[in-house]
Design a protein around this motif. Structure first.
Motif, PDB file in Angstrom:
ATOM      1  N   ASP A  70       6.509  58.004  56.284  1.00 56.82           N
ATOM      2  CA  ASP A  70       6.598  59.443  56.573  1.00 56.82           C
ATOM      3  C   ASP A  70       5.279  59.965  57.146  1.00 56.82           C
ATOM      4  N   ARG A 141       9.463  67.139  64.380  1.00 65.74           N
ATOM      5  CA  ARG A 141      10.817  66.814  64.851  1.00 65.74           C
ATOM      6  C   ARG A 141      11.287  67.814  65.907  1.00 65.74           C
ATOM      7  N   ASP A 207      10.629  58.891  61.214  1.00 62.12           N
ATOM      8  CA  ASP A 207      10.792  57.484  60.856  1.00 62.12           C
ATOM      9  C   ASP A 207      12.258  57.230  60.524  1.00 62.12           C
TER      10      ASP A 207
HETATM   11 MG   LIG Z   1      10.997  60.360  57.010  1.00 66.73          MG
END
Ligand SMILES: [Mg+2]
Length: 318
Positions: A70, A141, A207
């Protein structure tokens, strides 16, 4: 062995980057000037995230690796972590092996254990990680734009194949293929260097924990766009080559536990990304593009739609 002896014996090492590490009511941490702290917590529960008979050294590695993954996804450099452990009993051999796996990865990735908690209970491992990322430079993101290319590191599908085998399903894999798949499942490599090198290069990243199609959908949602993947360009694990095509698609597109990075970048940066792959000795594959719309579509090499039985793992699905 009481709780304090257990911590002192297995989980106490001298403070390095922390102002104050294990041993007081709190740890004291100071990020360097100009840095934000990226913080994430994860919980692994026996029977849900790992099997009861898993090798404790591999478990120590994996519990930390999934959290470091992460940090990698945000472009952060690992700094500090805390560890909460519920144990059915204080088994010295088990603890020594778990600590060995945990510290080998912690030292290799420059993260320092600064506190935690232990209690008796069903085997549960919760790790919180903190990493440093320059202010204004984290990989989010939400930055993907229509026209961006979609990239994936490494190979996909091998870890999910190992899960199927351990759940008792029959897959035609020879012993060396199975060993590779088990290694991918039990000892994932967090792509920390890649994440940090993608700062300023990628427009969005995450990820892959639950499967490419389901995870990429999170980028699409946060970036208000859609994506199309080209199955013929997906870096499916070569170990899957003997399996039926629909099963390969299921494992590589919707299987979990890969812990590779998926990221987006304008097409004009593809030469720099290929150079980065060379520099890291890590394959980076362009697997599709971001488009106007919503959701993730998959096409085969001839622009025909590929359909999947399941898109990703949901702990609370009925
Ligand atoms: Mg993640």
């Amino acid at each position: 062995m009481n709780e304090f002896e257990l911590i002192a014996r297995y989980f106490q090492r001298p403070a390095k980057r922390a102002l104050l590490g294990v041993g007081d009511d709190c740890a004291l941490l100071a990020p360097r000037p100009g840095m934000a702290l990226a913080v994430s917590v994860d919980m692994l529960v026996e029977g849900r995230h790992f099997f009861a008979d898993v090798d404790p050294e591999a478990l120590g590695h994996k519990a930390l690796a999934v959290n470091l993954s992460d940090l990698a996804a945000m472009g952060a450099q690992p700094a500090w972590c805390t560890l909460a452990l519920a144990l059915p009993r204080a088994d010295a051999d088990w603890l020594a092996a778990f600590a060995r796996g945990f510290y080998a990865l912690a030292e290799a990735s420059g993260i320092e254990l600064v506190g935690g908690d232990t209690t008796r209970g069903p085997l549960t491992i919760s790790i919180q990680v903190a990493g440093e990322v320059p202010l204004g430079q984290p990989l989010l993101r939400s930055g993907a734009q229509p026209g961006d290319e979609v990239w994936v590191s490494g190979e996909l599908g091998a870890a999910a194949a190992a899960v199927m085998v351990r759940q008792g399903q029959q897959l035609v894999l020879d012993a060396s293929a199975m060993a590779h798949c088990a290694e991918r499942l039990d000892r994932p490599t967090p792509r920390l260097e890649l994440g940090q090198r993608l700062r300023g290069l990628a427009t969005a990243a995450l990820d892959l924990s639950d499967g490419l199609v389901g995870d990429l959908a999170h980028i699409c949602e946060r970036s208000s766009c859609g994506a199309v993947l080209d199955w013929s360009r997906i870096p499916r694990s070569p170990m899957l080559a003997g399996l039926p095509e629909p099963l390969q698609q299921q494992l590589a597109l919707a299987g979990g536990d890969d812990y590779e990075l998926c990221f987006t970048a304008p097409a004009a940066r593809s030469a720099r990304i290929r150079e980065l792959a060379q520099a890291l000795g890590l394959p980076l594959s362009c697997v599709g593009r971001i488009e106007v719309g919503s959701g993730v579509r998959v096409e085969d090499g001839r622009a025909q739609a590929v359909t999947l039985a399941q898109h990703g793992y949901d702990h609370f699905a009925a």
